[in-house]
Design a protein around this motif. Structure first.
Motif, PDB file in Angstrom:
ATOM      1  N   ILE A  37     -78.128 -41.103 -25.397  1.00 11.83           N
ATOM      2  CA  ILE A  37     -78.833 -42.247 -24.807  1.00 11.83           C
ATOM      3  C   ILE A  37     -80.342 -42.007 -24.760  1.00 11.83           C
ATOM      4  O   ILE A  37     -81.145 -42.838 -25.196  1.00 11.83           O
ATOM      5  CB  ILE A  37     -78.290 -42.532 -23.383  1.00 11.83           C
ATOM      6  CG1 ILE A  37     -76.838 -43.002 -23.487  1.00 11.83           C
ATOM      7  CG2 ILE A  37     -79.142 -43.568 -22.670  1.00 11.83           C
ATOM      8  CD1 ILE A  37     -76.121 -43.066 -22.159  1.00 11.83           C
ATOM      9  N   LEU A  38     -80.728 -40.834 -24.294  1.00 11.36           N
ATOM     10  CA  LEU A  38     -82.153 -40.532 -24.180  1.00 11.36           C
ATOM     11  C   LEU A  38     -82.834 -40.546 -25.548  1.00 11.36           C
ATOM     12  O   LEU A  38     -83.946 -41.071 -25.717  1.00 11.36           O
ATOM     13  CB  LEU A  38     -82.325 -39.170 -23.507  1.00 11.36           C
ATOM     14  CG  LEU A  38     -83.742 -38.825 -23.065  1.00 11.36           C
ATOM     15  CD1 LEU A  38     -84.260 -39.890 -22.108  1.00 11.36           C
ATOM     16  CD2 LEU A  38     -83.767 -37.458 -22.386  1.00 11.36           C
ATOM     17  N   ASP A  39     -82.131 -39.962 -26.511  1.00 13.44           N
ATOM     18  CA  ASP A  39     -82.667 -39.920 -27.867  1.00 13.44           C
ATOM     19  C   ASP A  39     -82.938 -41.337 -28.386  1.00 13.44           C
ATOM     20  O   ASP A  39     -83.969 -41.604 -29.006  1.00 13.44           O
ATOM     21  CB  ASP A  39     -81.660 -39.188 -28.766  1.00 13.44           C
ATOM     22  CG  ASP A  39     -82.212 -38.931 -30.152  1.00 13.44           C
ATOM     23  OD1 ASP A  39     -83.295 -38.313 -30.240  1.00 13.44           O
ATOM     24  OD2 ASP A  39     -81.574 -39.355 -31.140  1.00 13.44           O
ATOM     25  N   LYS A  40     -82.002 -42.228 -28.108  1.00 13.08           N
ATOM     26  CA  LYS A  40     -82.162 -43.612 -28.579  1.00 13.08           C
ATOM     27  C   LYS A  40     -83.312 -44.304 -27.838  1.00 13.08           C
ATOM     28  O   LYS A  40     -84.100 -45.026 -28.447  1.00 13.08           O
ATOM     29  CB  LYS A  40     -80.859 -44.405 -28.369  1.00 13.08           C
ATOM     30  CG  LYS A  40     -79.727 -43.962 -29.293  1.00 13.08           C
ATOM     31  CD  LYS A  40     -80.010 -44.342 -30.745  1.00 13.08           C
ATOM     32  CE  LYS A  40     -79.044 -43.649 -31.706  1.00 13.08           C
ATOM     33  NZ  LYS A  40     -79.319 -42.204 -31.886  1.00 13.08           N
ATOM     34  N   ILE A  41     -83.398 -44.088 -26.530  1.00  8.96           N
ATOM     35  CA  ILE A  41     -84.480 -44.707 -25.757  1.00  8.96           C
ATOM     36  C   ILE A  41     -85.841 -44.265 -26.296  1.00  8.96           C
ATOM     37  O   ILE A  41     -86.738 -45.079 -26.529  1.00  8.96           O
ATOM     38  CB  ILE A  41     -84.370 -44.332 -24.255  1.00  8.96           C
ATOM     39  CG1 ILE A  41     -83.131 -44.989 -23.646  1.00  8.96           C
ATOM     40  CG2 ILE A  41     -85.622 -44.746 -23.492  1.00  8.96           C
ATOM     41  CD1 ILE A  41     -82.877 -44.616 -22.206  1.00  8.96           C
ATOM     42  N   VAL A  42     -85.961 -42.958 -26.506  1.00  7.83           N
ATOM     43  CA  VAL A  42     -87.236 -42.434 -26.997  1.00  7.83           C
ATOM     44  C   VAL A  42     -87.563 -43.053 -28.360  1.00  7.83           C
ATOM     45  O   VAL A  42     -88.690 -43.499 -28.611  1.00  7.83           O
ATOM     46  CB  VAL A  42     -87.199 -40.893 -27.077  1.00  7.83           C
ATOM     47  CG1 VAL A  42     -88.408 -40.354 -27.815  1.00  7.83           C
ATOM     48  CG2 VAL A  42     -87.128 -40.302 -25.676  1.00  7.83           C
ATOM     49  N   SER A  43     -86.567 -43.111 -29.227  1.00  8.21           N
ATOM     50  CA  SER A  43     -86.797 -43.680 -30.566  1.00  8.21           C
ATOM     51  C   SER A  43     -87.225 -45.145 -30.464  1.00  8.21           C
ATOM     52  O   SER A  43     -88.124 -45.592 -31.180  1.00  8.21           O
ATOM     53  CB  SER A  43     -85.528 -43.606 -31.403  1.00  8.21           C
ATOM     54  OG  SER A  43     -85.238 -42.271 -31.685  1.00  8.21           O
ATOM     55  N   PHE A  83     -88.708 -46.778 -27.908  1.00  7.94           N
ATOM     56  CA  PHE A  83     -90.080 -46.934 -27.400  1.00  7.94           C
ATOM     57  C   PHE A  83     -91.114 -46.454 -28.415  1.00  7.94           C
ATOM     58  O   PHE A  83     -92.199 -46.998 -28.513  1.00  7.94           O
ATOM     59  CB  PHE A  83     -90.241 -46.173 -26.081  1.00  7.94           C
ATOM     60  CG  PHE A  83     -89.805 -46.968 -24.893  1.00  7.94           C
ATOM     61  CD1 PHE A  83     -90.724 -47.681 -24.138  1.00  7.94           C
ATOM     62  CD2 PHE A  83     -88.466 -47.038 -24.547  1.00  7.94           C
ATOM     63  CE1 PHE A  83     -90.325 -48.440 -23.048  1.00  7.94           C
ATOM     64  CE2 PHE A  83     -88.054 -47.784 -23.461  1.00  7.94           C
ATOM     65  CZ  PHE A  83     -88.980 -48.495 -22.709  1.00  7.94           C
ATOM     66  N   ARG A  84     -90.709 -45.428 -29.156  1.00  7.57           N
ATOM     67  CA  ARG A  84     -91.609 -44.873 -30.167  1.00  7.57           C
ATOM     68  C   ARG A  84     -91.883 -45.924 -31.243  1.00  7.57           C
ATOM     69  O   ARG A  84     -92.951 -45.923 -31.868  1.00  7.57           O
ATOM     70  CB  ARG A  84     -90.932 -43.643 -30.793  1.00  7.57           C
ATOM     71  CG  ARG A  84     -91.751 -42.859 -31.753  1.00  7.57           C
ATOM     72  CD  ARG A  84     -92.502 -41.758 -31.019  1.00  7.57           C
ATOM     73  NE  ARG A  84     -93.251 -40.944 -31.988  1.00  7.57           N
ATOM     74  CZ  ARG A  84     -94.417 -41.303 -32.475  1.00  7.57           C
ATOM     75  NH1 ARG A  84     -94.990 -42.436 -32.105  1.00  7.57           N
ATOM     76  NH2 ARG A  84     -95.044 -40.532 -33.349  1.00  7.57           N
ATOM     77  N   ALA A  85     -90.917 -46.809 -31.430  1.00  3.76           N
ATOM     78  CA  ALA A  85     -91.037 -47.770 -32.535  1.00  3.76           C
ATOM     79  C   ALA A  85     -91.891 -48.986 -32.165  1.00  3.76           C
ATOM     80  O   ALA A  85     -92.311 -49.733 -33.044  1.00  3.76           O
ATOM     81  CB  ALA A  85     -89.638 -48.223 -32.967  1.00  3.76           C
ATOM     82  N   ILE A  86     -92.123 -49.184 -30.889  1.00  2.00           N
ATOM     83  CA  ILE A  86     -92.894 -50.372 -30.494  1.00  2.00           C
ATOM     84  C   ILE A  86     -94.387 -50.116 -30.681  1.00  2.00           C
ATOM     85  O   ILE A  86     -94.936 -49.197 -30.072  1.00  2.00           O
ATOM     86  CB  ILE A  86     -92.634 -50.724 -29.005  1.00  2.00           C
ATOM     87  CG1 ILE A  86     -91.134 -50.952 -28.772  1.00  2.00           C
ATOM     88  CG2 ILE A  86     -93.438 -51.948 -28.585  1.00  2.00           C
ATOM     89  CD1 ILE A  86     -90.773 -51.190 -27.323  1.00  2.00           C
ATOM     90  N   ILE A 120     -98.209 -54.468 -29.242  1.00  2.00           N
ATOM     91  CA  ILE A 120     -97.100 -55.292 -28.756  1.00  2.00           C
ATOM     92  C   ILE A 120     -96.678 -54.823 -27.361  1.00  2.00           C
ATOM     93  O   ILE A 120     -96.375 -55.618 -26.480  1.00  2.00           O
ATOM     94  CB  ILE A 120     -95.924 -55.239 -29.764  1.00  2.00           C
ATOM     95  CG1 ILE A 120     -96.399 -55.869 -31.072  1.00  2.00           C
ATOM     96  CG2 ILE A 120     -94.686 -55.945 -29.214  1.00  2.00           C
ATOM     97  CD1 ILE A 120     -95.403 -55.802 -32.183  1.00  2.00           C
ATOM     98  N   MET A 121     -96.701 -53.492 -27.174  1.00  2.00           N
ATOM     99  CA  MET A 121     -96.385 -52.932 -25.859  1.00  2.00           C
ATOM    100  C   MET A 121     -97.303 -53.529 -24.794  1.00  2.00           C
ATOM    101  O   MET A 121     -96.877 -53.846 -23.679  1.00  2.00           O
ATOM    102  CB  MET A 121     -96.559 -51.409 -25.899  1.00  2.00           C
ATOM    103  CG  MET A 121     -96.219 -50.705 -24.610  1.00  2.00           C
ATOM    104  SD  MET A 121     -94.450 -50.696 -24.294  1.00  2.00           S
ATOM    105  CE  MET A 121     -93.961 -49.291 -25.274  1.00  2.00           C
ATOM    106  N   PHE A 148     -95.259 -41.889 -23.418  1.00  2.00           N
ATOM    107  CA  PHE A 148     -94.013 -41.185 -23.096  1.00  2.00           C
ATOM    108  C   PHE A 148     -93.161 -40.796 -24.315  1.00  2.00           C
ATOM    109  O   PHE A 148     -92.815 -39.615 -24.465  1.00  2.00           O
ATOM    110  CB  PHE A 148     -93.248 -41.998 -22.025  1.00  2.00           C
ATOM    111  CG  PHE A 148     -91.770 -42.091 -22.221  1.00  2.00           C
ATOM    112  CD1 PHE A 148     -90.947 -41.012 -21.948  1.00  2.00           C
ATOM    113  CD2 PHE A 148     -91.193 -43.269 -22.674  1.00  2.00           C
ATOM    114  CE1 PHE A 148     -89.573 -41.108 -22.127  1.00  2.00           C
ATOM    115  CE2 PHE A 148     -89.824 -43.363 -22.856  1.00  2.00           C
ATOM    116  CZ  PHE A 148     -89.003 -42.278 -22.592  1.00  2.00           C
ATOM    117  N   PRO A 149     -92.846 -41.722 -25.233  1.00  2.98           N
ATOM    118  CA  PRO A 149     -91.997 -41.298 -26.349  1.00  2.98           C
ATOM    119  C   PRO A 149     -92.734 -40.354 -27.301  1.00  2.98           C
ATOM    120  O   PRO A 149     -92.149 -39.405 -27.820  1.00  2.98           O
ATOM    121  CB  PRO A 149     -91.646 -42.606 -27.061  1.00  2.98           C
ATOM    122  CG  PRO A 149     -92.727 -43.546 -26.680  1.00  2.98           C
ATOM    123  CD  PRO A 149     -93.181 -43.151 -25.306  1.00  2.98           C
TER     124      PRO A 149
END
Ligand SMILES: Nc1ncnc2c1ncn2[C@@H]1O[C@H](COP(=O)(O)OP(=O)(O)OP(=O)(O)O)[C@@H](O)[C@H]1O
Ligand SMILES: [Mg+2]
Lengths: 353, 230
Positions: B69-75, B77-80, B84-85, B115-116
């Motif tokens: 889950i954490l890995d996906k969250i980081v990925s 946020f990293r992609a935004i 746009i953020m 953060f990411p």
């Protein structure tokens, strides 16, 4: 017979991977008595590390019973955990091939690390760490960083750290494999000294019989996750049974090499009918030479010594001679019998034709 | 000196040092935004990075669901992209945190972007630590926090290096946030300088940002070197 300090029964470790399962430790029983220096020998991949790392549960066993100094760390699925496990680990020190020191902490801080949860009062930890460094002969390097030390010195620091909580057992996983022969000797001497001075039990993994020969009083040979042969070092060296054990010992004593060379020599290539090439192995009181004289006097069988090697293991001499026996066929038979009666093992290497 | 500025950089002079559009105010706002978003995003990133390392396949606190889950969250946020953020997070920070616009309004999007980025850098830095050190820590009877301590202390020099990179990238982001109204040197250079053709203001803004970046880099390099005993 003292109580074993390490008791392992029916221990198995199975690694399950996507495609295959590897049985790294296969239903092993092992008992180590207090005060032993127990050598575990085997080739790379035999399962030595996996076996030994279960002793402090760095490796969780798949099944089996492990007891160390009264702590039943594993009884099938019942495992020591949390604080209990951490406390038990204080009784089991461990040193590694690559030392595993904290590069960003000084030597003395590395030792103090192991004292964090000990009974030693916070203010006394530095003093205790310095004492330990004194014990391993490194007190003058207390404020150095590990990168400023040689391999042998690093291993001394690791030993001091492993001894911080007065463990009953010290596990050494190839602790001398990254060191040169001279430094290896010094570290082994230190371990032996600690064994005698502190009475600490040592389990030492190695792939060199040489190391076993230097310090171990017992040895187990591991192959494919099983202990294929075990016993006192003297026993194993003087009378190895399994081919793998013989191979290890042969490498350590240089006798394998000698046999190869001798087999290619002229004398042996042209062995005549009444000649026979044998290896005479003996230990302790039964010594080879007097029997050789006897045999000559009695049966007129002469012995031409081509190679000789004597090892002193735990103050017991273990000798090995490669000789050509020369005499009539019936007399050679009698001679061999005479050797055997005197507890000299005879291995026939080549018969004349 | 002041006269020289008045004569050759008239617009720079006109903004003054204090006041809503003063240079001092702008510098302070940039430092303020960098510090607080760096602290918040940095702590989030550090916690995430450490958690990723210890819960992964070879970690000492292996935990598949947490890692996944954490890995996906980081990925995610990293992609935004940051721009746009800003747009997504500004209303949240306005309505949920009542932060308004200005420097405070930019803290949430800045922190969420840092953060990411920082989490991945921390993860990479800690992954360099030999598993043997953790084993030695365990064998010596170390507990959870002792092991975390080993990770952080052993990689401290690398952590300072990645923090330096992150702070520098964060200063860049504050400039972007400034351009859409959160103040700071970026605001000065783009809105008050570029868009009004006050070239002297734009160039001085650029220079100040560069200077800040150099200072951060210098401090980071010096610390990293001093704390390295590998
Ligand atoms: N974490 C692991 N996952 C899967 N297989 C493993 C793992 N660790 C060890 N093995 C396998 O288990 C077997 C025994 O490995 P182990 O490290 O115990 O051998 P060893 O006798 O200590 O060898 P060496 O002398 O090279 O250290 C090997 O086949 C190895 O590939
Ligand atoms: Mg091994």
């Amino acid at each position: 017979m003292s109580e074993p300090i390490i008791k392992i029964k029916d221990l198995s470790v199975v690694y399950k991977q996507k495609k295959q399962t590897i049985v790294a430790v296969d239903d092993v029983d092992l008992e180590v008595e207090a005060g032993d220096i127990y050598g575990i020998v085997g080739y790379s991949g035999a399962g030595k590390s996996t076996l030994v790392r279960t002793i402090n549960l760095l490796q969780v066993p798949t099944a089996g019973f492990i007891e160390v100094d009264g702590h039943v760390l594993s009884d099938n699925k019942q495992l020591y955990k949390g604080r209990l496990l951490r406390q038990a680990r204080h009784d089991i020190g461990m040193i590694f091939q690559h030392f595993n020191l904290l590069a960003e902490s000084t030597v003395v801080k590395n030792v103090e690390f192991a004292l964090r949860h000990s009974d030693v009062n916070k203010n006394d930890r530095n003093k205790r760490a310095l004492e330990l460094l004194e014990l391993v002969g490194l007190s003058d390097r207390a404020n150095n960083y590990p990168s400023q030390l040689s391999g042998g010195q690093k291993q001394r620091v690791a030993i001091a750290r492993a001894l911080a909580n007065d463990p009953k057992v010290l596990i050494s996983d190839e602790a001398t494999s990254a060191l040169d022969p001279k430094t290896t000797r010094q570290i082994l001497d230190l371990l032996k000294e600690l064994n005698q001075k502190l009475g600490i039990t040592i389990v030492i993994i190695t792939h060199e019989m040489q190391v076993v020969k230097e310090i171990a009083n017992k040895v187990a040979v591991v192959q494919d996750g099983k202990i294929i042969e075990r016993g006192s070092t003297v026993e194993i060296f003087s009378n190895p049974k399994e081919p793998l054990t013989k191979e290890f010992i042969g490498v350590a004593t240089g006798i394998n090499e000698a046999i190869e060379t001798i087999k290619n020599s002229k004398t042996v290539q042209n062995l005549s009918k009444n000649q026979i090439l044998v290896e005479l192995a003996y230990k302790g009181q039964s010594t080879g030479e007097p029997v050789i004289n006897n045999v000559y006097d009695k049966y007129k069988v002469s012995a031409n010594i081509l190679f000789g090697n004597v090892e002193i293991l735990n103050e017991t001499p273990i000798g090995s001679l490669i000789v050509v026996l020369d005499g009539t066929a019936p007399n050679i038979k009698k001679a061999i019998k005479e050797f055997q009666e005197n507890k000299v093992t005879v291995n026939v290497l080549k018969e004349g034709e | 000196m002041l006269n020289l500025i008045k004569e050759y950089l008239p617009n720079v002079y006109n903004f003054g040092w204090t006041g809503d559009y003063g240079w001092g105010t702008a510098i302070w706002q940039t430092i303020y935004m960098t510090f607080w978003s760096g602290l918040i995003g940095g702590i989030m990133g550090l916690v995430a990075g450490v958690t990723l390392v210890i819960t992964d396949e070879n970690g000492f606190a292996k935990n598949k669901p947490v890692f996944f889950i954490l890995d996906k969250i980081v990925s995610l946020f990293r992609a935004i992209p940051f721009i746009i953020m800003l747009v997504i997070a500004l209303p949240i920070s306005r309505n949920v945190f009542h932060a308004g616009i200005g420097p405070n309004g930019a803290l949430l999007p800045l922190a969420l972007s840092l953060f990411p980025f920082y989490a991945r850098q921390v993860q990479a830095a800690l992954a360099e630590i030999s598993p043997g050190l953790i084993e030695a820590g365990l064998a010596a009877g170390g507990n959870f926090w002792d092991l975390i301590g080993i990770y952080l202390k052993e990689s401290r020099s690398e952590l300072i290096r990645v923090s330096t990179v992150s702070i520098i990238s964060l200063i860049g982001l504050t400039a972007m946030a400034g351009a859409i109204g959160s103040g700071g040197i970026g605001n000065m250079a783009v809105v008050l300088g570029y868009q009004r053709y006050y070239w002297d203001v734009m160039w001085l803004g650029t220079f100040i940002i560069l200077l800040m970046i150099f200072i951060v880099q210098f401090i980071g390099d010096t610390l990293a070197k001093r704390l390295n005993h590998q």
